[in-house]
Structures are given as C-alpha cells and as structure tokens.
Design a protein around this motif. Structure first.
Motif, PDB file in Angstrom:
ATOM      1  N   LYS A  23       0.907  -1.468  -0.173  1.00 15.91           N
ATOM      2  CA  LYS A  23       0.028  -0.151   0.046  1.00 15.91           C
ATOM      3  C   LYS A  23       0.777   1.387   0.035  1.00 15.91           C
ATOM      4  O   LYS A  23       1.398   1.853   0.903  1.00 15.91           O
ATOM      5  CB  LYS A  23      -1.072  -0.034   0.932  1.00 15.91           C
ATOM      6  CG  LYS A  23      -1.660  -1.253   1.320  1.00 15.91           C
ATOM      7  CD  LYS A  23      -2.814  -1.547   0.136  1.00 15.91           C
ATOM      8  CE  LYS A  23      -3.437  -2.637   0.557  1.00 15.91           C
ATOM      9  NZ  LYS A  23      -4.659  -2.991  -0.449  1.00 15.91           N
ATOM     10  N   ASN A  24       1.067   1.764  -1.276  1.00 13.85           N
ATOM     11  CA  ASN A  24       1.804   3.142  -1.234  1.00 13.85           C
ATOM     12  C   ASN A  24       1.361   3.740  -2.276  1.00 13.85           C
ATOM     13  O   ASN A  24       0.712   3.123  -3.180  1.00 13.85           O
ATOM     14  CB  ASN A  24       3.343   3.083  -1.268  1.00 13.85           C
ATOM     15  CG  ASN A  24       3.923   2.033  -2.332  1.00 13.85           C
ATOM     16  OD1 ASN A  24       3.551   2.374  -3.544  1.00 13.85           O
ATOM     17  ND2 ASN A  24       4.731   1.127  -2.169  1.00 13.85           N
ATOM     18  N   ASN A  25       1.635   5.102  -2.485  1.00 17.85           N
ATOM     19  CA  ASN A  25       1.069   5.899  -3.433  1.00 17.85           C
ATOM     20  C   ASN A  25       1.719   5.676  -5.039  1.00 17.85           C
ATOM     21  O   ASN A  25       1.076   5.905  -5.727  1.00 17.85           O
ATOM     22  CB  ASN A  25       1.424   7.432  -3.195  1.00 17.85           C
ATOM     23  CG  ASN A  25       0.433   7.815  -1.844  1.00 17.85           C
ATOM     24  OD1 ASN A  25      -0.543   7.317  -1.918  1.00 17.85           O
ATOM     25  ND2 ASN A  25       1.104   8.807  -1.332  1.00 17.85           N
ATOM     26  N   SER A  26       3.049   5.298  -5.054  1.00 14.18           N
ATOM     27  CA  SER A  26       3.678   4.857  -6.192  1.00 14.18           C
ATOM     28  C   SER A  26       2.835   3.774  -6.820  1.00 14.18           C
ATOM     29  O   SER A  26       2.776   3.737  -8.193  1.00 14.18           O
ATOM     30  CB  SER A  26       4.925   4.472  -6.060  1.00 14.18           C
ATOM     31  OG  SER A  26       5.231   3.430  -5.281  1.00 14.18           O
ATOM     32  N   TYR A  27       2.262   2.761  -6.127  1.00 11.92           N
ATOM     33  CA  TYR A  27       1.668   1.560  -6.826  1.00 11.92           C
ATOM     34  C   TYR A  27       0.090   2.132  -7.092  1.00 11.92           C
ATOM     35  O   TYR A  27      -0.036   1.665  -8.194  1.00 11.92           O
ATOM     36  CB  TYR A  27       1.704   0.432  -5.745  1.00 11.92           C
ATOM     37  CG  TYR A  27       2.727  -0.481  -5.699  1.00 11.92           C
ATOM     38  CD1 TYR A  27       2.221  -1.977  -6.455  1.00 11.92           C
ATOM     39  CD2 TYR A  27       4.005  -0.145  -5.328  1.00 11.92           C
ATOM     40  CE1 TYR A  27       3.545  -2.830  -6.562  1.00 11.92           C
ATOM     41  CE2 TYR A  27       5.245  -1.196  -5.744  1.00 11.92           C
ATOM     42  CZ  TYR A  27       4.788  -2.352  -6.212  1.00 11.92           C
ATOM     43  OH  TYR A  27       5.673  -3.370  -6.252  1.00 11.92           O
ATOM     44  N   LYS A  28      -0.210   2.941  -6.318  1.00  5.04           N
ATOM     45  CA  LYS A  28      -1.593   3.287  -6.609  1.00  5.04           C
ATOM     46  C   LYS A  28      -1.482   4.175  -8.175  1.00  5.04           C
ATOM     47  O   LYS A  28      -2.311   3.930  -9.044  1.00  5.04           O
ATOM     48  CB  LYS A  28      -2.189   4.260  -5.699  1.00  5.04           C
ATOM     49  CG  LYS A  28      -2.555   3.420  -4.464  1.00  5.04           C
ATOM     50  CD  LYS A  28      -2.997   4.574  -3.249  1.00  5.04           C
ATOM     51  CE  LYS A  28      -3.428   3.804  -2.075  1.00  5.04           C
ATOM     52  NZ  LYS A  28      -3.822   4.700  -0.803  1.00  5.04           N
ATOM     53  N   MET A  29      -0.476   5.075  -8.289  1.00  7.13           N
ATOM     54  CA  MET A  29      -0.390   5.662  -9.565  1.00  7.13           C
ATOM     55  C   MET A  29      -0.148   4.886 -10.743  1.00  7.13           C
ATOM     56  O   MET A  29      -0.632   4.766 -11.708  1.00  7.13           O
ATOM     57  CB  MET A  29       0.993   6.888  -9.347  1.00  7.13           C
ATOM     58  CG  MET A  29       1.011   7.531 -10.506  1.00  7.13           C
ATOM     59  SD  MET A  29      -0.292   8.660 -10.838  1.00  7.13           S
ATOM     60  CE  MET A  29       0.234   9.937 -12.281  1.00  7.13           C
ATOM     61  N   LEU A  30       0.704   3.796 -10.412  1.00 10.14           N
ATOM     62  CA  LEU A  30       0.882   2.858 -11.481  1.00 10.14           C
ATOM     63  C   LEU A  30      -0.159   2.204 -11.910  1.00 10.14           C
ATOM     64  O   LEU A  30      -0.496   1.772 -13.037  1.00 10.14           O
ATOM     65  CB  LEU A  30       2.027   1.620 -10.771  1.00 10.14           C
ATOM     66  CG  LEU A  30       2.397   0.696 -11.944  1.00 10.14           C
ATOM     67  CD1 LEU A  30       2.942   0.744 -13.362  1.00 10.14           C
ATOM     68  CD2 LEU A  30       3.263  -0.417 -11.321  1.00 10.14           C
ATOM     69  N   GLY A  86     -10.713  10.036  -9.347  1.00 11.28           N
ATOM     70  CA  GLY A  86      -9.843  11.340  -9.377  1.00 11.28           C
ATOM     71  C   GLY A  86      -9.674  12.126 -10.629  1.00 11.28           C
ATOM     72  O   GLY A  86     -10.427  11.857 -11.607  1.00 11.28           O
ATOM     73  N   ASP A  87      -8.516  12.859 -10.743  1.00 11.10           N
ATOM     74  CA  ASP A  87      -8.323  13.849 -11.807  1.00 11.10           C
ATOM     75  C   ASP A  87      -7.628  12.871 -13.004  1.00 11.10           C
ATOM     76  O   ASP A  87      -6.610  12.274 -12.674  1.00 11.10           O
ATOM     77  CB  ASP A  87      -7.375  14.597 -11.448  1.00 11.10           C
ATOM     78  CG  ASP A  87      -7.079  15.882 -12.449  1.00 11.10           C
ATOM     79  OD1 ASP A  87      -7.968  15.696 -13.497  1.00 11.10           O
ATOM     80  OD2 ASP A  87      -5.981  16.513 -12.374  1.00 11.10           O
ATOM     81  N   TRP A  88      -8.123  13.021 -14.094  1.00 10.97           N
ATOM     82  CA  TRP A  88      -7.646  12.345 -15.271  1.00 10.97           C
ATOM     83  C   TRP A  88      -6.736  13.002 -15.936  1.00 10.97           C
ATOM     84  O   TRP A  88      -6.328  12.686 -17.309  1.00 10.97           O
ATOM     85  CB  TRP A  88      -8.511  11.700 -16.203  1.00 10.97           C
ATOM     86  CG  TRP A  88      -9.336  10.527 -15.655  1.00 10.97           C
ATOM     87  CD1 TRP A  88     -10.753  10.558 -14.979  1.00 10.97           C
ATOM     88  CD2 TRP A  88      -8.914   9.241 -15.235  1.00 10.97           C
ATOM     89  NE1 TRP A  88     -10.998   9.159 -14.385  1.00 10.97           N
ATOM     90  CE2 TRP A  88      -9.916   8.416 -14.734  1.00 10.97           C
ATOM     91  CE3 TRP A  88      -7.648   8.443 -15.623  1.00 10.97           C
ATOM     92  CZ2 TRP A  88      -9.770   7.005 -14.233  1.00 10.97           C
ATOM     93  CZ3 TRP A  88      -7.566   7.169 -15.142  1.00 10.97           C
ATOM     94  CH2 TRP A  88      -8.502   6.686 -14.624  1.00 10.97           C
TER      95      TRP A  88
END
Length: 265
Positions: free
Chosen positions: A118-125, A194-196
C-alpha cells in the motif's frame, strides 16, 4: 522500417498454461527464453493479436509502463523440427514466419501479492495501467486473469499479454470511442478515481505523425481486411481525441465501429 530487433526461434520448450491464444515458451538465437505470440489460431484472432501486441508495446513505452522487452521472432523449418507435436508444428507453418514475443521473466508471483503493498507509487502505477487499457480498448485484465506479474525480490510489476487489445472493438461496440467492455470488472477499476488530466495529456501528445509511424512499421503480412492501416489510424486518432470521455466512462451512441463505415476524410 521497424521498431523492434528481430531474433530467430531455435528451440520449442512448451505451451504456456491457460493461454487462450496458445502462447508458447521458446528459446531464440540470442540465448533468451521468449513468450511467442503467433497467428496460428485463427479463431483466437490470427494476425490481429500480433498487431495488438506490437502496438501495445509501443504505446506502453509512452506511458512509461514496466513491460517486458519485445522482439520480432522469425520462425523457420529448423525451429519447427524441435516441436514433437505434429499438430502444433503444422499449425505454426500456416501463420506468418515473422511473429512477436516478449522476454520470459522468471521468479514472478501472483499479482495479488502486489496488492498487499500500500503506497502511492503503486496506486499511481495501477491507475496508469487502467488508463493505458482504456486507450487501447484492452478489456483482458480482470481478477481471474490480471495479466500482471509481481517480482517479489524487487517489488516490481510487469504488464503482459495484450493480444486482446484494439481489434475486439469491431465486434463489441457501436463507437470507436467507447470505454472498454465491462469496464467495472477491470482488476484495477478501484484505482480509476480522481483527476484524469495527467493521462489525458499523455494521450493527447500522441500526434498523427507518431500514429502513422507506428502503423507503418507493422509487418505488411499481418494486415487483414478488417485490421488494416485505415482502421488502425482511425482507431488511434478517435480514441486520442475523445480520451477524456473514455477515461470517465462516457458512452455515446454512434455508428457501428466497422471498417466499412470508417472515413478518414
């Protein structure tokens, strides 16, 4: 004019399990193992899957996605002689000698392992992969078959198998700008929030000259009556121009997405 290097198939190893397109594990003359995608199964898409794999690889690089290295793979009689199954060898001889494949990656585990991090880099990927699939109309990434591999030693995710991108839109949709079929069943749909704007900008910067260059580097023997240069140009341009609506899941009723109805002018 080609984007990929070409290697020569030298040894057949085995079929890949659970592959609807009968992908094969082979060895090529550079000594590496490859996942060979071929056009032998006409009912599974034929040369359409070769085009889909090739163009998806090129676009994945624009999205900066972690995709295995691809090569054009040349088949020949010496390679066929290493296949004990006569039915398989006969089938491969019916498809173009030039196919495509990706370097096989050892040591991967189920994508479910990646979801534990659970981290933001994975969510972004994950959101990037979802956007990439939306642009290419790739619905073949669901819970039972995510086509995503996890490398636990390095905490890396690899994006694989795009044989079902692009061409199914001809069968399933009324518009070339439709969101992917069964969008909410995509394994990464929970991250489609969220934002695209960032992803819209990536796609909008794929100019007509780039699209034309990609398509002109496809081996001529891969094109068919439906999957020709005219259709592919219209597909990429239409989805680029409407990418904002596509990412938001906006579905509009338009004319049937068949080659005979398309016009570039």
């Amino acid at each position: 004019m080609k984007f990929l290097d070409t290697v020569i198939a030298t040894h057949y190893i085995c079929p890949l399990p659970n592959s609807s397109t009968n992908a094969l594990l082979i060895i090529c003359n550079d000594g590496k193992e490859y996942v060979l995608k071929h056009a032998g199964l006409k009912d599974a898409g034929g040369t359409n899957i070769l085009i889909a794999e090739y163009l998806s690889y090129l676009v994945a690089q624009r999205f900066n996605l972690p995709i295995p290295e691809h090569r054009f793979i040349q088949l020949n009689e010496k390679f066929f002689s290493t296949i004990a199954e006569k039915k398989l060898s006969t089938m491969l001889k019916t498809c173009p000698e030039l196919c495509i494949g990706s370097v096989f990656i050892h040591g991967t585990t189920s994508f479910e392992d990646a979801l534990k991090i659970k981290n933001n880099s994975y969510k972004m990927l994950f959101k990037t992969i979802f956007a990439f699939d939306q642009y290419l109309y790739n619905a073949d990434r669901f819970i039972e078959n995510p086509n995503l591999l996890f490398i636990p030693q390095t905490n890396d995710v690899k994006v694989i198998d795009h044989s079902m991108a692009i061409w199914p839109i001809l069968d399933f949709e009324e518009s070339l700008t439709a969101p992917i079929k069964n969008r909410t069943e995509h394994v990464l749909f929970p991250y489609a929030k969220g934002d695209w704007s960032y992803f819209v900008s990536i796609v909008k910067e794929i100019y007509d000259v780039t699209i034309e260059y990609y398509i002109n580097t496809i081996p001529e023997e891969w094109f068919t009556e439906d999957m020709d240069k005219r259709f592919l140009t219209e597909f990429f341009q239409s989805r680029r121009d409407k990418i904002g609506d596509i990412l938001k899941g906006v579905r509009k009723c338009q004319k049937k997405a068949t080659n005979s109805n398309l016009s570039l002018f």
